[in-house]
Design a protein around this motif. Structure first.
Motif, PDB file in Angstrom:
ATOM      1  N   MET A   1      54.328 -25.821 -14.853  1.00 50.33           N
ATOM      2  CA  MET A   1      52.857 -25.923 -14.814  1.00 50.33           C
ATOM      3  C   MET A   1      52.346 -25.186 -13.583  1.00 50.33           C
ATOM      4  N   SER A   2      51.313 -24.405 -13.725  1.00 47.75           N
ATOM      5  CA  SER A   2      50.696 -23.858 -12.519  1.00 47.75           C
ATOM      6  C   SER A   2      49.387 -24.596 -12.267  1.00 47.75           C
ATOM      7  N   ASN A   3      49.059 -24.707 -11.017  1.00 45.49           N
ATOM      8  CA  ASN A   3      47.934 -25.523 -10.612  1.00 45.49           C
ATOM      9  C   ASN A   3      47.079 -24.685  -9.658  1.00 45.49           C
ATOM     10  N   LEU A   4      45.938 -24.251 -10.161  1.00 45.56           N
ATOM     11  CA  LEU A   4      45.150 -23.287  -9.394  1.00 45.56           C
ATOM     12  C   LEU A   4      43.782 -23.850  -9.084  1.00 45.56           C
ATOM     13  N   SER A   5      43.210 -23.407  -8.005  1.00 45.41           N
ATOM     14  CA  SER A   5      41.849 -23.856  -7.712  1.00 45.41           C
ATOM     15  C   SER A   5      40.909 -22.657  -7.822  1.00 45.41           C
ATOM     16  N   MET A   6      39.619 -22.975  -7.905  1.00 48.06           N
ATOM     17  CA  MET A   6      38.628 -21.919  -8.062  1.00 48.06           C
ATOM     18  C   MET A   6      38.582 -20.981  -6.858  1.00 48.06           C
ATOM     19  N   GLU A   7      39.187 -21.410  -5.734  1.00 46.63           N
ATOM     20  CA  GLU A   7      39.191 -20.523  -4.566  1.00 46.63           C
ATOM     21  C   GLU A   7      39.774 -19.156  -4.928  1.00 46.63           C
ATOM     22  N   GLN A   8      40.675 -19.166  -5.925  1.00 42.92           N
ATOM     23  CA  GLN A   8      41.274 -17.902  -6.306  1.00 42.92           C
ATOM     24  C   GLN A   8      40.289 -16.976  -7.010  1.00 42.92           C
ATOM     25  N   TRP A   9      39.158 -17.519  -7.453  1.00 43.65           N
ATOM     26  CA  TRP A   9      38.099 -16.684  -8.013  1.00 43.65           C
ATOM     27  C   TRP A   9      37.004 -16.441  -6.961  1.00 43.65           C
ATOM     28  N   GLY A  10      37.289 -16.833  -5.736  1.00 44.72           N
ATOM     29  CA  GLY A  10      36.339 -16.582  -4.668  1.00 44.72           C
ATOM     30  C   GLY A  10      35.234 -17.607  -4.563  1.00 44.72           C
ATOM     31  N   GLU A  11      35.357 -18.737  -5.222  1.00 49.00           N
ATOM     32  CA  GLU A  11      34.316 -19.771  -5.155  1.00 49.00           C
ATOM     33  C   GLU A  11      34.733 -20.820  -4.133  1.00 49.00           C
ATOM     34  N   PRO A  12      33.779 -21.435  -3.444  1.00 47.37           N
ATOM     35  CA  PRO A  12      34.118 -22.399  -2.411  1.00 47.37           C
ATOM     36  C   PRO A  12      34.767 -23.680  -2.957  1.00 47.37           C
ATOM     37  N   PRO A  15      36.647 -26.903 -10.088  1.00 44.89           N
ATOM     38  CA  PRO A  15      37.598 -27.780 -10.753  1.00 44.89           C
ATOM     39  C   PRO A  15      39.029 -27.301 -10.560  1.00 44.89           C
ATOM     40  N   GLU A  16      39.918 -28.240 -10.713  1.00 50.86           N
ATOM     41  CA  GLU A  16      41.325 -27.889 -10.758  1.00 50.86           C
ATOM     42  C   GLU A  16      41.581 -27.202 -12.091  1.00 50.86           C
ATOM     43  N   VAL A  17      42.440 -26.211 -12.099  1.00 52.48           N
ATOM     44  CA  VAL A  17      42.818 -25.566 -13.352  1.00 52.48           C
ATOM     45  C   VAL A  17      44.313 -25.784 -13.533  1.00 52.48           C
ATOM     46  N   MET A  18      44.660 -26.572 -14.535  1.00 50.53           N
ATOM     47  CA  MET A  18      46.075 -26.890 -14.746  1.00 50.53           C
ATOM     48  C   MET A  18      46.546 -26.222 -16.027  1.00 50.53           C
ATOM     49  N   VAL A  19      47.524 -25.366 -15.886  1.00 53.46           N
ATOM     50  CA  VAL A  19      48.008 -24.599 -17.032  1.00 53.46           C
ATOM     51  C   VAL A  19      49.424 -25.044 -17.386  1.00 53.46           C
ATOM     52  N   HIS A  20      49.603 -25.500 -18.610  1.00 52.80           N
ATOM     53  CA  HIS A  20      50.925 -25.889 -19.097  1.00 52.80           C
ATOM     54  C   HIS A  20      51.398 -24.868 -20.121  1.00 52.80           C
ATOM     55  N   SER A  21      52.719 -24.814 -20.321  1.00 52.87           N
ATOM     56  CA  SER A  21      53.253 -23.865 -21.304  1.00 52.87           C
ATOM     57  C   SER A  21      52.722 -24.179 -22.695  1.00 52.87           C
ATOM     58  N   THR A  22      52.618 -25.467 -23.007  1.00 53.25           N
ATOM     59  CA  THR A  22      52.152 -25.842 -24.345  1.00 53.25           C
ATOM     60  C   THR A  22      51.099 -26.949 -24.247  1.00 53.25           C
ATOM     61  N   ALA A 257      45.119 -20.241 -23.538  1.00 50.32           N
ATOM     62  CA  ALA A 257      43.692 -20.422 -23.224  1.00 50.32           C
ATOM     63  C   ALA A 257      43.372 -20.124 -21.765  1.00 50.32           C
ATOM     64  N   ALA A 258      44.415 -19.919 -20.960  1.00 54.74           N
ATOM     65  CA  ALA A 258      44.202 -19.760 -19.515  1.00 54.74           C
ATOM     66  C   ALA A 258      43.621 -18.389 -19.199  1.00 54.74           C
ATOM     67  N   PRO A 259      42.722 -18.343 -18.205  1.00 55.65           N
ATOM     68  CA  PRO A 259      42.201 -17.056 -17.791  1.00 55.65           C
ATOM     69  C   PRO A 259      43.335 -16.196 -17.253  1.00 55.65           C
ATOM     70  N   GLU A 260      43.141 -14.894 -17.328  1.00 57.19           N
ATOM     71  CA  GLU A 260      44.183 -14.039 -16.771  1.00 57.19           C
ATOM     72  C   GLU A 260      44.035 -14.026 -15.272  1.00 57.19           C
ATOM     73  N   PHE A 261      45.019 -14.542 -14.586  1.00 56.10           N
ATOM     74  CA  PHE A 261      44.952 -14.588 -13.129  1.00 56.10           C
ATOM     75  C   PHE A 261      46.345 -14.308 -12.593  1.00 56.10           C
ATOM     76  N   GLN A 262      46.392 -14.011 -11.326  1.00 53.96           N
ATOM     77  CA  GLN A 262      47.679 -13.800 -10.656  1.00 53.96           C
ATOM     78  C   GLN A 262      48.036 -15.094  -9.951  1.00 53.96           C
ATOM     79  N   PRO A 263      49.016 -15.855 -10.458  1.00 53.11           N
ATOM     80  CA  PRO A 263      49.376 -17.084  -9.750  1.00 53.11           C
ATOM     81  C   PRO A 263      49.744 -16.786  -8.301  1.00 53.11           C
ATOM     82  N   ALA A 264      49.330 -17.688  -7.413  1.00 55.70           N
ATOM     83  CA  ALA A 264      49.595 -17.480  -5.970  1.00 55.70           C
ATOM     84  C   ALA A 264      51.098 -17.589  -5.693  1.00 55.70           C
TER      85      ALA A 264
END
Ligand code: GLP
Length: 264
Positions: A1-12, A15-22, A257-264
């Motif tokens: 699971m990857s767990n990303l925050s909106m900070e990665q989109w440059g927002e202060p 929400p938490e974004v939790m991406v699971h394989s299925t 369904a996850a946005p295309e992002f570069q996991p940290a």
């Protein structure tokens, strides 16, 4: 699971974004959290208040909650529920109604007390709708507020049936459905002509008052709207984007369904 925050989109904040394989892995995590919340509150002698959604997305979550009830003794006796919405003009007996959906997928399979189930009544006479909606809001308040609100997302960016433009002052009310939403529901109703034109839905303000809100989305079909909602500052043109204001909101996604992002 990857767990990303909106900070990665440059927002202060955001929400938490939790991406699971299925989606199955995602619902197992959420059902586990809901079960823990129910058990804790029940031990304390209180009631857990769950906000529920319909559509195809939450079905695997309800299946997992039913499994926890059957196989792991999870009791819904001390759970109160509030559903987000109902088509206006449909009776609870109608197969397309959200009353029917909830009975079929969850309520008939667990030990919930019927008097603690709340779903907007799609048959309220038009001249009583305003009073009825105010009472629905009051019932949520009387129950102590919603502990966890489950949400899906429509292709228009709606949560519940809050179609664009819906802003964060909106409360439970009668709304007109967007043509895209009606088109998406057409196959369930055997054709567009049979899809109701209106619905009663909790408002964005109602949803934002839930202590925790979790938006579920699976599959490529949802990727574009999920990305737009996450990237948007809160805007009535994408009602789901108001979740980005919430202190404890999460997007629970599968990889498709996850946005295309570069996991940290
Ligand atoms: C309906 C419901 C929404 C739901 C949406 C998406 O419009 N009112 O609450 O999120 O459908 O449905 P699905 O999960 O089938 O994609």
């Amino acid at each position: 699971m990857s767990n990303l925050s909106m900070e990665q989109w440059g927002e202060p904040i955001g929400p938490e974004v939790m991406v699971h394989s299925t989606s199955q892995q995602a619902v197992e995590q959420l059902a586990g959290e809901i079960a823990a919340g129910i058990r804790k509150r029940t031990r304390q002698g209180g009631r857990y208040v769950l906000g529920l959604a319909t559509g195809s997305t939450p079905i695997p979550l309800y299946e997992e909650l039913v499994r926890l009830h059957r196989e792991e003794g999870l009791s819904f006796e001390k759970v109160t529920t509030f559903n987000l919405d109902e088509y206006y003009g449909l009776s609870p007996e109608s197969e397309q109604s959200y009353h029917h959906f909830m009975q079929k997928h969850l309520f008939s399979k667990v030990d919930i007390a019927p008097e603690r189930i709340h779903i907007p009544d799609g048959m309220v006479p038009r001249n009583e709708v305003e009073r009825y909606c105010a009472e629905y809001e009051e019932a949520i308040t009387q129950a102590g507020g919603i502990d966890l609100q489950i949400l899906g997302i429509g292709r228009t960016g709606h949560i519940g049936f809050n179609e664009p433009p819906s802003d964060d002052s909106t409360r439970t009310r009668l709304v007109t459905l967007d043509p895209v939403t009606r088109q998406d529901a057409a196959s369930d109703f055997g054709g567009l002509d049979f899809v109701p034109k209106e619905a009663i839905t909790m408002g964005i303000a109602t949803i934002l008052e839930a202590r925790t809100a979790v938006l579920l989305a699976w599959g490529e079909r949802k990727q574009e709207i999920v990305s737009r909602s996450l990237a948007s500052s809160p805007s009535s043109s994408i009602p789901a984007s108001f979740l980005n204001l919430h202190q404890d909101a999460a997007y629970l996604l599968d990889e498709a369904a996850a946005p295309e992002f570069q996991p940290a």
